[in-house]
Design a protein around this motif. Structure first.
Motif, mmCIF file in Angstrom:
data_model
loop_
_atom_site.group_PDB
_atom_site.id
_atom_site.type_symbol
_atom_site.label_atom_id
_atom_site.label_comp_id
_atom_site.label_asym_id
_atom_site.label_seq_id
_atom_site.Cartn_x
_atom_site.Cartn_y
_atom_site.Cartn_z
ATOM 1 N N PHE A 270 0.837 -1.196 0.000
ATOM 2 C CA PHE A 270 0.000 0.000 0.000
ATOM 3 C C PHE A 270 0.878 1.254 0.000
ATOM 4 O O PHE A 270 1.905 1.302 0.670
ATOM 5 N N ILE A 271 0.442 2.236 -0.758
ATOM 6 C CA ILE A 271 1.185 3.486 -0.875
ATOM 7 C C ILE A 271 0.817 4.408 0.282
ATOM 8 O O ILE A 271 -0.359 4.630 0.577
ATOM 9 N N SER A 272 1.836 4.904 0.963
ATOM 10 C CA SER A 272 1.603 5.828 2.067
ATOM 11 C C SER A 272 0.951 7.101 1.553
ATOM 12 O O SER A 272 1.225 7.564 0.447
ATOM 13 N N TYR B 122 -7.662 4.416 0.009
ATOM 14 C CA TYR B 122 -8.160 3.267 -0.750
ATOM 15 C C TYR B 122 -9.607 2.982 -0.360
ATOM 16 O O TYR B 122 -9.992 3.148 0.802
ATOM 17 N N THR B 123 -10.395 2.517 -1.337
ATOM 18 C CA THR B 123 -11.726 2.016 -1.010
ATOM 19 C C THR B 123 -11.556 0.587 -0.497
ATOM 20 O O THR B 123 -10.504 -0.031 -0.677
ATOM 21 N N GLU B 124 -12.593 0.054 0.144
ATOM 22 C CA GLU B 124 -12.512 -1.322 0.638
ATOM 23 C C GLU B 124 -12.297 -2.298 -0.521
ATOM 24 O O GLU B 124 -11.553 -3.281 -0.377
ATOM 25 N N LEU C 34 -2.852 -0.526 8.946
ATOM 26 C CA LEU C 34 -3.836 0.225 8.174
ATOM 27 C C LEU C 34 -4.844 0.865 9.121
ATOM 28 O O LEU C 34 -5.085 0.367 10.220
ATOM 29 N N ASN C 35 -5.421 1.951 8.673
ATOM 30 C CA ASN C 35 -6.500 2.603 9.406
ATOM 31 C C ASN C 35 -7.691 2.737 8.463
ATOM 32 O O ASN C 35 -7.539 2.616 7.252
ATOM 33 N N ARG C 36 -8.875 3.005 9.008
ATOM 34 C CA ARG C 36 -10.064 3.142 8.168
ATOM 35 C C ARG C 36 -11.087 4.036 8.847
ATOM 36 O O ARG C 36 -11.033 4.260 10.052
ATOM 37 N N THR C 37 -11.999 4.546 8.050
ATOM 38 C CA THR C 37 -13.098 5.327 8.591
ATOM 39 C C THR C 37 -14.112 4.381 9.240
ATOM 40 O O THR C 37 -14.095 3.179 8.980
ATOM 41 N N TRP D 213 -6.298 3.629 4.675
ATOM 42 C CA TRP D 213 -5.009 4.239 4.378
ATOM 43 C C TRP D 213 -3.943 3.645 5.324
ATOM 44 O O TRP D 213 -4.258 3.063 6.358
ATOM 45 N N VAL D 214 -2.677 3.821 4.924
ATOM 46 C CA VAL D 214 -1.562 3.365 5.758
ATOM 47 C C VAL D 214 -1.519 4.216 7.014
ATOM 48 O O VAL D 214 -1.527 5.450 6.937
#
Length: 253
Positions: free
Chosen positions: A205-207, A211-213, A240-243, A250-251
């Motif tokens: 994954f790019i820092s 990204y979508t799921e 990774l983190n997410r909403t 995202w990273v």
């Protein structure tokens, strides 16, 4: 680009300014999120044009508030600060006098605040000597014995991260096809090995990219069919983190 390695390998001055200049690629890189600004390119920000170094400085101020805010809010495993020391440093950074701090806290004495200032200065002296000692140690230590950098999003920092570069390479070759460039053969049960495997996967994954799921799933499917498990572990271990609604990933920095 391994933003964690860049951060931990940066000099004190580079960490203080929040960015690093990489001469081979002629890019200024934000040490907090990894966003890049190429030398020679003009960047429009708020209807004003800036050259790369000024652009990265503006980026840090706008997106991260300040380097101080980012550093002071890092995990205490990294800062080595107690909760009260962290609070005192924030007051000192604001430029408050000892009396103003006492009034803001609603109690205590100015002598207590002075004691905190003294202890922090002593801690700074110890840190300088320790850095010098570790620098000398690194010069006399082979690559195989050096420990890997811990990712800044780590949810818990303990002995599981006592991993040498040699050990990391061995685990990657063991659990991935094509010497680490292929699919995941199996997910290890041992925590230390699992962290190495997840760290390797996170490099896909790019820092500083959202990204979508579906995009996350597509990347993980190429690594292992059970992509849901990989996604859950990447989040659980702080890679990774997410909403909350899982609409964006995202990273984690």
């Amino acid at each position: 680009m391994d933003i964690d390695k860049l951060f931990w390998d940066a000099t004190i001055d580079e960490i203080k300014q929040g960015y690093i200049y990489i001469s081979r690629s002629e890019k200024y890189v934000c040490l907090i999120c990894g966003e890049e600004f190429e030398k020679g390119i003009i960047y429009p920000q708020n209807e004003v044009l800036f050259e790369a170094e000024r652009a990265v400085k503006n980026h840090i101020k706008k997106k991260h508030s300040s380097v101080f805010e980012y550093l002071i809010n890092m995990n205490k495993k990294y800062t080595g600060l107690t909760d009260i020391q962290n609070e005192m440093i924030k007051y000192f950074y604001e430029g408050l006098s000892d009396r103003q701090i006492v009034e803001k806290n609603g109690g205590g004495s100015t002598s207590t605040i002075r004691n905190h200032r003294f202890r922090l200065k002593e801690k700074e002296k110890q840190a300088r000597v320790f850095l010098a000692i570790m620098g000398l140690l690194e010069n006399n230590q082979g690559k195989d014995e050096s420990l890997i950098n811990i990712h800044k999003g780590a949810t818990m920092v303990d002995e599981r991260y006592a991993i040498t570069e040699k050990e990391r390479e061995s685990i990657i070759n063991r659990y991935f096809e094509k010497e680490g460039n292929g699919k995941l053969i199996s997910l290890p049960r041992k925590e230390k090995r699992k962290i190495i495997v997840l760290s390797h996967i996170s490099k896909k994954f790019i820092s500083n990219k959202k990204y979508t799921e579906k995009e996350v799933n597509n990347i993980l499917k190429k690594i292992q069919d059970d992509y849901v498990v990989l996604r859950r572990y990447l989040i659980e271990y702080g890679f990774l983190n997410r909403t909350k609604d899982c609409s964006s990933y995202w990273v984690k920095n």
